[in-house]
Structures are given as structure tokens and as C-alpha cells.
Design an enzyme around this catalytic site. Sequence first.
Site, mmCIF file in Angstrom:
data_model
loop_
_atom_site.group_PDB
_atom_site.id
_atom_site.type_symbol
_atom_site.label_atom_id
_atom_site.label_comp_id
_atom_site.label_asym_id
_atom_site.label_seq_id
_atom_site.Cartn_x
_atom_site.Cartn_y
_atom_site.Cartn_z
ATOM 1 N N HIS A 59 29.389 37.355 41.984
ATOM 2 C CA HIS A 59 30.462 37.842 42.492
ATOM 3 C C HIS A 59 30.144 39.221 42.947
ATOM 4 O O HIS A 59 30.027 40.417 42.031
ATOM 5 C CB HIS A 59 31.595 37.981 41.592
ATOM 6 C CG HIS A 59 32.969 38.372 42.034
ATOM 7 N ND1 HIS A 59 33.694 37.826 42.947
ATOM 8 C CD2 HIS A 59 33.594 39.671 41.644
ATOM 9 C CE1 HIS A 59 34.871 38.387 43.109
ATOM 10 N NE2 HIS A 59 34.972 39.415 42.598
ATOM 11 N N HIS A 61 31.378 42.539 45.959
ATOM 12 C CA HIS A 61 31.773 43.037 46.835
ATOM 13 C C HIS A 61 30.930 44.272 47.468
ATOM 14 O O HIS A 61 31.045 45.467 47.037
ATOM 15 C CB HIS A 61 33.217 43.732 46.612
ATOM 16 C CG HIS A 61 34.192 42.822 46.038
ATOM 17 N ND1 HIS A 61 34.906 41.621 46.924
ATOM 18 C CD2 HIS A 61 34.770 42.607 44.900
ATOM 19 C CE1 HIS A 61 35.629 41.087 45.945
ATOM 20 N NE2 HIS A 61 35.574 41.530 44.844
ATOM 21 N N HIS A 203 41.823 35.052 47.482
ATOM 22 C CA HIS A 203 41.619 36.560 46.997
ATOM 23 C C HIS A 203 42.462 36.393 45.591
ATOM 24 O O HIS A 203 41.790 37.049 44.539
ATOM 25 C CB HIS A 203 42.410 37.512 47.687
ATOM 26 C CG HIS A 203 42.158 38.913 47.277
ATOM 27 N ND1 HIS A 203 43.274 39.629 46.348
ATOM 28 C CD2 HIS A 203 41.332 39.727 47.186
ATOM 29 C CE1 HIS A 203 42.806 40.502 46.000
ATOM 30 N NE2 HIS A 203 41.577 40.853 46.510
ATOM 31 N N ARG A 206 48.367 36.631 43.808
ATOM 32 C CA ARG A 206 49.015 37.648 44.703
ATOM 33 C C ARG A 206 49.068 37.617 46.209
ATOM 34 O O ARG A 206 50.222 37.924 46.868
ATOM 35 C CB ARG A 206 48.790 39.246 44.232
ATOM 36 C CG ARG A 206 48.920 39.433 42.824
ATOM 37 C CD ARG A 206 48.655 40.816 42.636
ATOM 38 N NE ARG A 206 47.496 41.466 43.410
ATOM 39 C CZ ARG A 206 46.297 41.525 42.973
ATOM 40 N NH1 ARG A 206 45.925 40.937 41.554
ATOM 41 N NH2 ARG A 206 45.381 42.112 43.667
ATOM 42 N N HIS A 230 40.005 35.381 42.266
ATOM 43 C CA HIS A 230 40.082 36.303 41.358
ATOM 44 C C HIS A 230 41.429 35.737 40.511
ATOM 45 O O HIS A 230 42.572 35.745 40.989
ATOM 46 C CB HIS A 230 40.768 37.698 42.043
ATOM 47 C CG HIS A 230 39.483 38.501 42.690
ATOM 48 N ND1 HIS A 230 40.043 39.129 43.896
ATOM 49 C CD2 HIS A 230 38.328 38.813 42.227
ATOM 50 C CE1 HIS A 230 38.810 39.883 44.126
ATOM 51 N NE2 HIS A 230 37.931 39.606 43.284
ATOM 52 N N GLU A 233 42.928 39.090 36.354
ATOM 53 C CA GLU A 233 42.358 40.284 36.140
ATOM 54 C C GLU A 233 43.114 41.396 35.610
ATOM 55 O O GLU A 233 42.529 42.092 34.750
ATOM 56 C CB GLU A 233 41.606 40.760 37.423
ATOM 57 C CG GLU A 233 40.744 41.816 37.248
ATOM 58 C CD GLU A 233 40.217 42.483 38.473
ATOM 59 O OE1 GLU A 233 39.331 43.439 38.540
ATOM 60 O OE2 GLU A 233 40.488 41.716 39.610
ATOM 61 N N HIS A 267 36.643 36.708 36.693
ATOM 62 C CA HIS A 267 37.370 37.417 35.607
ATOM 63 C C HIS A 267 38.049 36.723 34.388
ATOM 64 O O HIS A 267 37.688 36.774 33.184
ATOM 65 C CB HIS A 267 38.269 38.775 35.756
ATOM 66 C CG HIS A 267 37.648 39.560 37.202
ATOM 67 N ND1 HIS A 267 36.634 40.478 36.793
ATOM 68 C CD2 HIS A 267 38.136 39.773 38.413
ATOM 69 C CE1 HIS A 267 36.338 40.941 37.891
ATOM 70 N NE2 HIS A 267 37.122 40.771 38.960
ATOM 71 N N ASP A 318 30.292 42.486 40.818
ATOM 72 C CA ASP A 318 31.598 42.757 41.282
ATOM 73 C C ASP A 318 31.731 44.138 41.995
ATOM 74 O O ASP A 318 31.303 44.208 43.340
ATOM 75 C CB ASP A 318 32.546 42.820 40.214
ATOM 76 C CG ASP A 318 34.071 42.967 40.632
ATOM 77 O OD1 ASP A 318 34.153 42.821 41.920
ATOM 78 O OD2 ASP A 318 34.863 42.817 39.916
#
Length: 445
Positions: A59, A61, A203, A206, A230, A233, A267, A318
Site C-alpha cells: 500500500h 501513495h 477509495h 465514503r 481503505h 481507518e 487498515h 502508505d
Amino acid sequence: MQVTYWLEHAWLDPEVEPGVVVEVSQDGRIADVRTGVGTPPPGASVLRGLTVPGLADAHSHAFHRALRSTVQVGSGTFWTWREVMYAVADRLTPDTYHALATAVYAEMALAGITTVGEFHYLHHAPGGTPYGDPNAMGEALIAAAAEAGIRITLLDTAYVSSGFGKEPDRHQRRFSDGTTEAWAERATLLKDRDHARIGAAIHSVRAVPADQLGTVAEWASTRGAPLHVHLSEQIAENDACLAAHGCTPTRLLADHGVLGPHTTGVHNTHLTDEDIALLGGSGTGTCMCPTTERDLADGIGPAVALQKAGSPLSLGSDSHAVIDLFEEARAMELNERLRTRTRGHWTASALLRAATADGHAALGWTDAGRIERGALADLATVALDSVRTAGPLPRLGAETAVFAASAADVRHTVVGGRHIVRDGQHELVGDVPGALTAAIATLRA
């Protein structure tokens, strides 16, 4: 050309063996493994220290690397950290992202990482206008991995709303394709290649409306591609999901066909007992990112309970507060010790497995992460004579790697039988610190 490596010591899960010869065929795979070879054969490339399979950072970014130290000033929460992150994201272009990602992936190679799972949601230009090539940003990441000499699973990420149906805010517009159908149309243009595989990501609950979750799950299922998300988290995410749908995020994903053995929740921090049973019972994986989870004060996820329930564990860096998979493995165990006040939840071999074979499996590279015939010839060698690792018996190499070593102790990294890092120096990116400095400087306001 065929290549022969002589490993002074090798972790052949679960044992450490001295004097191991690895023969690599022309296709970059391991053709043979021989143990008990006391001296290097003529012409063999010598890897002194402990050699383990190449590590998988499940994971990432990549652009978050530009936040290192900047976000350590003062206090705040995940949500205030996110605003700083958005400001950096707003400044990225395909060219600047390529430069940054190349440097970040080179840093990963120096840390023994041979495969990265890039959770990629920065798709369009600021304001949401697509580039001429709608996958210009994703292609920049794929090219960066090639230039840094590592493998990549590009987890192209669906991001439609700012929170349970709300329109994306001004920062998030460049993340959004408008609908998951439009996301799928764009993502389908991306193609696998020798060093790159294309996966999918949601993602979060949400960011993808419930009635669109199935589109992403079906896209991944049809292609046999890994799907990441995700998950729980933040407690605030759970509360918002309960308010919107009357259930937890895990239950929402289960009800829309997202969970399963090709899916990994990232997570998985704030879960109910039912959530754990749903994840484990479906074979859904768990990617823990301990250095980021503690950096953002997110909490400690129930990794032991998840694994016992049937959820395979992998590890990720991450936000790149640090890039060090040995630290991630160590932190998972030590966090659990702090939480429970007991020791020994995982063996060193189990933690290495999460960082190697299981991490690769989560990214769709089931042919990597093991030193055995037929596997991809991806290796990482850890020094056993540094100030951190000197002293223990070599047979305790797994314990030394997990509980004492750091990324700075990686001496060699081999990908597909090719030396990418030799004696601590990157063979393709000559000055990795300089490349990082230059790339990050262009993103400052």
C-alpha cells in the site's frame, strides 16, 4: 543470460540456510535452488548477509513522500493532515509526478522492496479536467517503476464523492471520474506489461456510493485483478456509514459483493466482531500500515483476530512517513504487545511472510515472494554485520531482520535476476537523495 547467485545465508521459509545457490534462467525466474554449498561456485554473484525474497509494499501513495517531516510540525488529526496532503496533490502534473515517483520507487528498491502496490487516485488535472491521455498520471507511475527497476501493481482507484453522496470538493475533483462506469471505461485502457499489473481500488465507502460499489467489484472480478479498499481507518467513517446506511463499512462492502479472496482491506482498524468474521470468512486480506497508522494517530487494528479468522496479512508503507518494511513488520508485532501486554503474537518468519509472499499475493503476483523453483528471481539481502545486526548467530537471521534491521541495512536488491541495488547503491538512479530533493522542491508553494 543465465545468472548464478550464491547466498551466504538465505531465509527459505521458515528456516535460515547457509550457503544457498540460486540459478536464474533467462526469463528472470528461479531455475534451481541448492543448499549446503559452502563456497561460491566459479562466476557466481555473491550476496553476503541474509537474503530474503524481495519485499512487497502492498500500500503506497507515492506523492505522500513529499509530506515527510512537513506534517510532523505541530499537532492535529487525520483530517488536518489531509488538508496538507491535498495542497501537495494540487501541484502535481504527470511530469512532476513521474520524477517524484521514480525517486520514491528507487528509495523502495534501496529498502529491499521489489514490488509496490500503488493506490492511485490522482487521475486528472486540477479542477477535474482529463489530460489528453486520460491515464497520463497512472502511466507516469508505471514508467517510474520501470525506471527505478521494480514491479508495480497500479491499483487504479474509483473516487466519486467526498462523503456518502456529497459532490467532490475542489481538491477532490481531480480524483473523480464522475461515476464508477466512467472510472471503469478509463481504467480499462490501462494494460498489464512485464513489470506492471493493473488492479482496482475503492477509495473508501465514503468516496464510492453504495449503489456503485458493485461496478468496481465486477470490473476486478471479470479480470481476476486484485481489489483494494481503505476500510474503517477512522471512527468518523464508521459513524458516518452507520448514519447513512445503518451498518458498518464492512457490512456495506459485504452486501455489495466487494469482499472475497482477491480483495484486501487496507487498515481495517476499527472493526466489530461481526466485521472480523465477515472479512475472515470471505478470505478478504488485511494490509496493515503500522507506521502510518501510528503517525496519524489512527489506532491499532485487530491484526491477530483478523488472521485467526482467515484474513491473510500484508504490509504497506502508505504515507511514507518512513519506507521500511522491516519496521512495518516489527511494528505490527510490537503494537500488539503494547495493546495486549503479552509478547510473541507472530514468529519472525510469519512477519517476513506478510512482507513477502502474502504481500505479493495481495497484489496479484502469486509467482513472487518465495525463493523456490519457478518463482520470480526477486531477492533482498540484509547485512548481518552492521551496528544494528552484528552479533546474533546467522541462524537467527529472520529474527535479526525483523527485530533489529532497518532499510539502511539492505545491501543488495535483485529483480528478475538483475541487480538493481548493489552494495547499497542504486544501479539505475545514481543519486536517489538528490532525486528526492529535486522532485519535492518543485512541489513547494
